[in-house]
Write a protein that holds these residues in place. Structure first.
Motif, mmCIF file in Angstrom:
data_model
loop_
_atom_site.group_PDB
_atom_site.id
_atom_site.type_symbol
_atom_site.label_atom_id
_atom_site.label_comp_id
_atom_site.label_asym_id
_atom_site.label_seq_id
_atom_site.Cartn_x
_atom_site.Cartn_y
_atom_site.Cartn_z
ATOM 1 N N ALA A 1 41.829 33.059 39.248
ATOM 2 C CA ALA A 1 40.386 32.786 39.183
ATOM 3 C C ALA A 1 39.544 34.028 39.397
ATOM 4 O O ALA A 1 38.482 34.178 38.791
ATOM 5 C CB ALA A 1 40.017 31.721 40.223
ATOM 6 N N PHE A 2 40.040 34.935 40.256
ATOM 7 C CA PHE A 2 39.237 36.106 40.607
ATOM 8 C C PHE A 2 40.088 37.375 40.466
ATOM 9 O O PHE A 2 40.564 37.921 41.469
ATOM 10 C CB PHE A 2 38.707 35.993 42.040
ATOM 11 C CG PHE A 2 38.161 34.636 42.355
ATOM 12 C CD1 PHE A 2 37.059 34.138 41.685
ATOM 13 C CD2 PHE A 2 38.770 33.840 43.314
ATOM 14 C CE1 PHE A 2 36.564 32.885 41.974
ATOM 15 C CE2 PHE A 2 38.280 32.585 43.608
ATOM 16 C CZ PHE A 2 37.171 32.100 42.940
ATOM 17 N N PRO A 3 40.325 37.841 39.253
ATOM 18 C CA PRO A 3 41.128 39.048 39.067
ATOM 19 C C PRO A 3 40.513 40.242 39.777
ATOM 20 O O PRO A 3 39.289 40.360 39.873
ATOM 21 C CB PRO A 3 41.147 39.241 37.544
ATOM 22 C CG PRO A 3 39.965 38.469 37.046
ATOM 23 C CD PRO A 3 39.795 37.325 37.985
ATOM 24 N N MET A 4 41.390 41.117 40.260
ATOM 25 C CA MET A 4 40.911 42.256 41.048
ATOM 26 C C MET A 4 40.042 43.207 40.215
ATOM 27 O O MET A 4 39.010 43.681 40.658
ATOM 28 C CB MET A 4 42.115 43.020 41.617
ATOM 29 C CG MET A 4 42.923 42.217 42.610
ATOM 30 S SD MET A 4 42.049 41.945 44.153
ATOM 31 C CE MET A 4 42.268 43.528 44.939
ATOM 32 N N VAL A 5 40.504 43.508 39.004
ATOM 33 C CA VAL A 5 39.740 44.395 38.127
ATOM 34 C C VAL A 5 39.171 43.554 37.005
ATOM 35 O O VAL A 5 39.911 42.876 36.291
ATOM 36 C CB VAL A 5 40.622 45.520 37.554
ATOM 37 C CG1 VAL A 5 39.820 46.382 36.590
ATOM 38 C CG2 VAL A 5 41.182 46.368 38.685
ATOM 39 N N THR A 6 37.878 43.554 36.853
ATOM 40 C CA THR A 6 37.220 42.689 35.877
ATOM 41 C C THR A 6 36.452 43.517 34.853
ATOM 42 O O THR A 6 36.077 44.663 35.106
ATOM 43 C CB THR A 6 36.245 41.723 36.567
ATOM 44 O OG1 THR A 6 35.270 42.483 37.280
ATOM 45 C CG2 THR A 6 36.972 40.812 37.518
ATOM 46 N N LYS B 1 31.907 34.114 32.722
ATOM 47 C CA LYS B 1 32.661 33.106 31.970
ATOM 48 C C LYS B 1 33.263 32.034 32.872
ATOM 49 O O LYS B 1 33.728 31.011 32.389
ATOM 50 C CB LYS B 1 33.783 33.789 31.176
ATOM 51 C CG LYS B 1 33.283 34.772 30.131
ATOM 52 C CD LYS B 1 34.461 35.468 29.453
ATOM 53 C CE LYS B 1 33.969 36.525 28.460
ATOM 54 N NZ LYS B 1 35.102 37.249 27.826
ATOM 55 N N ILE B 2 33.278 32.282 34.161
ATOM 56 C CA ILE B 2 33.863 31.320 35.096
ATOM 57 C C ILE B 2 32.798 30.317 35.500
ATOM 58 O O ILE B 2 31.811 30.671 36.168
ATOM 59 C CB ILE B 2 34.416 32.041 36.345
ATOM 60 C CG1 ILE B 2 35.461 33.081 35.942
ATOM 61 C CG2 ILE B 2 35.027 31.022 37.309
ATOM 62 C CD1 ILE B 2 36.004 33.880 37.098
ATOM 63 N N GLY B 3 33.004 29.063 35.099
ATOM 64 C CA GLY B 3 32.024 28.039 35.415
ATOM 65 C C GLY B 3 31.976 27.737 36.906
ATOM 66 O O GLY B 3 33.007 27.580 37.542
ATOM 67 N N CYS C 1 40.563 39.381 47.725
ATOM 68 C CA CYS C 1 40.139 38.712 46.487
ATOM 69 C C CYS C 1 38.922 37.825 46.695
ATOM 70 O O CYS C 1 38.022 37.774 45.842
ATOM 71 C CB CYS C 1 41.294 37.864 45.933
ATOM 72 S SG CYS C 1 42.639 38.818 45.217
ATOM 73 N N LEU C 2 38.873 37.113 47.811
ATOM 74 C CA LEU C 2 37.804 36.144 48.039
ATOM 75 C C LEU C 2 36.498 36.782 48.511
ATOM 76 O O LEU C 2 35.425 36.200 48.323
ATOM 77 C CB LEU C 2 38.250 35.099 49.058
ATOM 78 C CG LEU C 2 39.323 34.112 48.597
ATOM 79 C CD1 LEU C 2 39.650 33.122 49.708
ATOM 80 C CD2 LEU C 2 38.870 33.362 47.345
#
Length: 572
Positions: free
Chosen positions: A339-344, A351-353, A403-404
Motif C-alpha cells: 500500500a505504501f511503497p518506500m520509493v514512490t 492513485k490510492i483511494g 513505512c507508516l
C-alpha cells in the motif's frame, strides 16, 4: 518354551563342559556330561560377544542390519531411540548368569494381541528403508530448523501430520529434507550428494503427480486447498536450495494467485474443524513470500484483505508467544509494503483511494500490536530462542514504523528523518548474524541453510535502497554479505550485489554527466541525491543460469519513458 541347565547339575563335581573338536570362533556347542545314571544331553548354546567389526552379531536386529554397535538397552537401545527407528530384538535371546548360559525362547503372541504399527506415510504408500531414514531426518532435524524462531508447532506438529495424510506433502517433505541436508553439509562426498539429489528428484516427481490430480478438481475441497498452499511453498524452498530463483518465484506466485482466487485468508476467522494445518500460520507463510515477489504479481487485482474484519480495539492481553506476534505482524508488513511503497513516483499516492484513512487504520492496528508485543517482552525468560525471535520482530517493527510514518509529501528529504531507524535495523541485523553463526555452529551446519522465516535480507535491502546516508547504506550491504542463512527467494549475496548496484547507479550522477532534461537536478556532490535521480523502478532480469542484471530507471526516466540503465550482477 523355556529350557535351561539345572544349577545343581552344573555345580556337581562330576559335571564338566568340554567343547567338541574343531569348534572355533564365537559360536560353540557344549556337551554336558553327567553321571553314568544320567543320559548325555547336548544343548546348543550361542555365546554372545561384543564385536566392533562391520559384521555385527550381537544386539538388536535393527543395529545388526545397519552394521553398527548396539548398546543392547531395552525396551529400545539408544541407537534406535535417538533416530526414531523400531528396535527389533531377535526371537531367541541369550543371557549369561551365574557362570552358565541360559537360552530363553520367547513365545510368540497370539494374533489377537498383535498391535498394528502406525504408518509414517499416507495410506497406500509403501515406505522404503531410504524413505524411512530421510523422513527421520526431516522430523528430527529439518522441522526444528526450517521455521526459524516462529511457527514451531506448525512445522513440528501440523506439517508432520499433513505428511502422514497427504501423499503430495509426504513426497515434498522427503525431497525438501534431502536437499536441505545436502546444502547444510557441503563437505559430504560427491557420491552422497549425488544420491541425495537423485532421491530428492524422484520424490519431487512423485509429489507432482499427486498435485496434478488435485489441480484437475473443478471445485477443490479445503483439504486440497491447504495441500496446494503448503506443497507450493515447499517447492519454492526446493528451488531456492538449488539456486533456481526463477522457478522458486513461479511456485510462490502460483500459491499467491490461488490464495486470492480462493480467498484463503477468510479461513482464519471461520473456526474450521477439518483443517490439518493452522490457517493463520499458513497464511503468514504465504504473506511472507508475497512481499518478496511483489513485482511479479503487481498487476494482479488483490483486495486489501488484511483490513477485512473488525479492527482490534485495545490490547486485552499480551501475546502468548513470539509466533503469535509474528503471524499478526507478517501480513501487516506485506500489506504496508504494497500500500505504501518506500520509493514512490509523482502521483503514486494520489492513485490510492482513501489514502489518509487507510494510513490511520494501519497505524491504529500497529499501535495495538506494539503494546501487546511490549508486554510479551516483559514476560519472556532470557534464552537464545526468545532473543532470536525478539530481534527479528523488532526488525519488522522498525520497518513497519518507517513505512507508516514517512511523510511522502517531503519527497526524498522524508528519508532523512529516519536515519536513526535505518541505523537501528543495521544494529539489530548485526546481533542476529552473531546469534545465527553461534546456532549453526552448535547444530553442525557447515553450508548455507534455508528457512521459512523473516527475510532479513529484504529489510537490509530496504535500508540500502532508501537511506540517503552513505555510510549506513554501505553498512547494510556489508551485513548482507555476512548473513549466513537463506530466508527466502533471494540469496543474501545476490541481494547485496543488487543493493550495491542501486547505490552505484544512483550515485553515478555525482561523477558523470547524464542529462535528465527537461527535469532539473538538485544533487549535491557526495552529499545529496535529488528525487529525479533516485530509483523509480528496479527490476532484476535473469539471464542464463548464474547470470543476472539490474535494470534501473530513475524517477525522471519513468516520467519521460526513457529506458534507463542496466548493470550486471554476480549471482554467486
Amino acid at each position: 518354551m523355556v529350557s535351561r541347565c539345572a544349577s545343581d547339575s552344573s555345580s556337581s563335581p562330576e559335571s564338566q563342559y568340554s567343547p567338541p573338536h574343531g569348534s572355533s570362533g564365537g559360536h560353540h556347542v557344549f556337551t554336558l556330561t553327567s553321571s553314568p545314571d544320567t543320559p548325555s544331553t547336548k544343548v546348543a548354546l550361542v555365546k554372545r560377544q561384543k564385536r566392533f567389526a562391520a559384521k555385527v552379531k550381537t544386539g538388536c536386529m535393527t543395529c545388526r542390519r545397519r552394521r553398527i554397535k548396539c548398546d543392547e538397552g531395552k525396551p529400545a537401545c539408544q541407537k534406535c531411540a535417538g533416530t526414531g527407528r523400531d528396535c527389533e530384538y531377535p526371537r531367541n535371546n541369550f543371557r549369561f548368569a551365574s557362570n552358565q548360559f541360559t537360552e530363553i525362547k520367547v513365545a510368540q503372541p497370539k494374533p489377537l494381541h498383535i498391535q498394528p504399527k502406525s504408518s509414517i506415510a499416507p495410506r497406500g504408500i509403501k515406505v522404503s528403508r531410504q524413505e524411512s531414514h530421510i523422513f527421520d531426518l526431516f522430523r528430527l532435524r529439518t522441522v526444528n530448523q526450517v521455521g526459524g524462531s516462529f511457527n514451531h508447532a506448525f512445522w513440528t506438529r501440523d506439517v508432520l501430520r499433513a505428511a502422514r495424510i497427504y501423499p503430495a506433502v509426504w513426497h515434498a517433505c522427503l525431497s525438501f529434507a534431502a536437499l536441505d541436508h545436502r546444502a547444510k553439509k557441503p563437505s559430504t562426498s560427491e557420491a552422497d550428494k549425488s544420491s541425495l539429489y537423485t532421491f530428492a528428484l524422484l520424490q519431487h516427481n512423485a509429489s507432482i503427480r499427486y498435485m496434478v490430480r488435485i489441480a484437475q478438481h473443478a471445485s477443490p475441497s479445503y483439504a486440497d486447498q491447504e495441500t496446494f498452499m503448503l506443497v507450493s511453498m515447499l517447492y519454492t524452498g526446493l528451488c531456492c536450495l538449488q539456486g533456481d530463483v526463477t522457478q522458486a518465484s513461479e511456485h510462490a506466485r502460483t500459491s499467491i494467485l490461488l490464495f486470492y482466487q480462493w480467498r484463503f485468508w477468510e479461513h482464519q476467522h471461520q473456526g474450521r474443524l477439518d483443517h490439518i494445518l493452522s490457517p493463520r500460520a499458513l497464511i503468514s507463510l504465504i504473506s511472507l513470500y508475497e512481499s518478496q515477489i511483489f513485482g511479479r504479481i503487481r498487476d494482479v487485482p488483490k483486495p486489501n484483505w488484511y483490513l477485512e474484519g473488525d479492527p482490534p480495539s485495545e490490547p486485552s492481553e499480551p501475546y502468548q508467544s513470539m509466533s503469535e506476534a509474528f503471524v499478526d505482524l507478517q501480513p501487516m508488513l506485506t500489506a504496508v509494503f504494497q500500500a505504501f511503497p518506500m520509493v514512490t513516483l509523482p502521483g503514486d499516492i494520489a492513485k490510492i483511494g482513501g489514502y489518509d484513512d487507510t494510513v490511520l487504520e494501519y497505524r491504529s492496528r500497529f499501535t495495538v500490536w506494539r503494546s501487546k508485543f511490549k508486554a510479551l517482552l516483559e514476560t519472556q525468560p532470557e534464552n537464545v530462542s526468545n532473543k532470536h525471535g525478539a530481534l527479528q520482530l523488532q526488525l519488522m517493527e522498525v520497518a513497519v514504523y518507517v513505512c507508516l510514518y514517512l511523510d511522502r509529501t517531503l519527497g526524498e528529504e522524508a528519508f532523512d528523518l529516519f536515519t536513526e531507524s535505518y541505523a537501528q535495523i543495521n544494529e539489530l541485523a548485526r546481533q542476529l548474524i552473531n546469534l545465527e553463526k553461534e546456532t549453526e555452529a552448535k547444530q553442525g551446519i557447515d553450508g548455507q541453510g534455508f528457512s521459512y522465516s523473516v527475510s532479513v535480507a529484504e529489510l537490509l535491502f530496504g535500508v540500502g535502497r532508501t537511506c540517503r546516508d552513505r555510510l549506513i547504506r554501505r553498512e547494510a550491504v556489508k551485513l548482507l554479505r555476512q548473513w549466513p542463512r537463506r530466508d527466502g527467494v533471494w540469496r543474501p549475496i545476490v541481494v547485496a550485489a543488487m543493493c550495491a548496484a542501486v547505490i552505484e547507479l544512483e550515485e553515478q550522477t555525482w561523477y558523470s554527466t547524464r542529462s535528465i532534461a527537461p527535469d532539473t537536478c538538485n544533487c549535491e556532490y557526495e552529499k545529496f541525491i535529488c528525487n529525479n535521480h533516485r530509483v523509480g523502478r528496479l527490476e532484476l532480469k535473469m539471464s542464463p543460469p548464474g547470470q543476472a542484471s539490474v535494470h534501473f530507471r530513475s524517477v525522471s526516466d519513468v516520467r519521460h519513458g526513457r529506458p534507463g540503465l542496466t548493470k550486471s550482477v554476480a549471482m554467486r
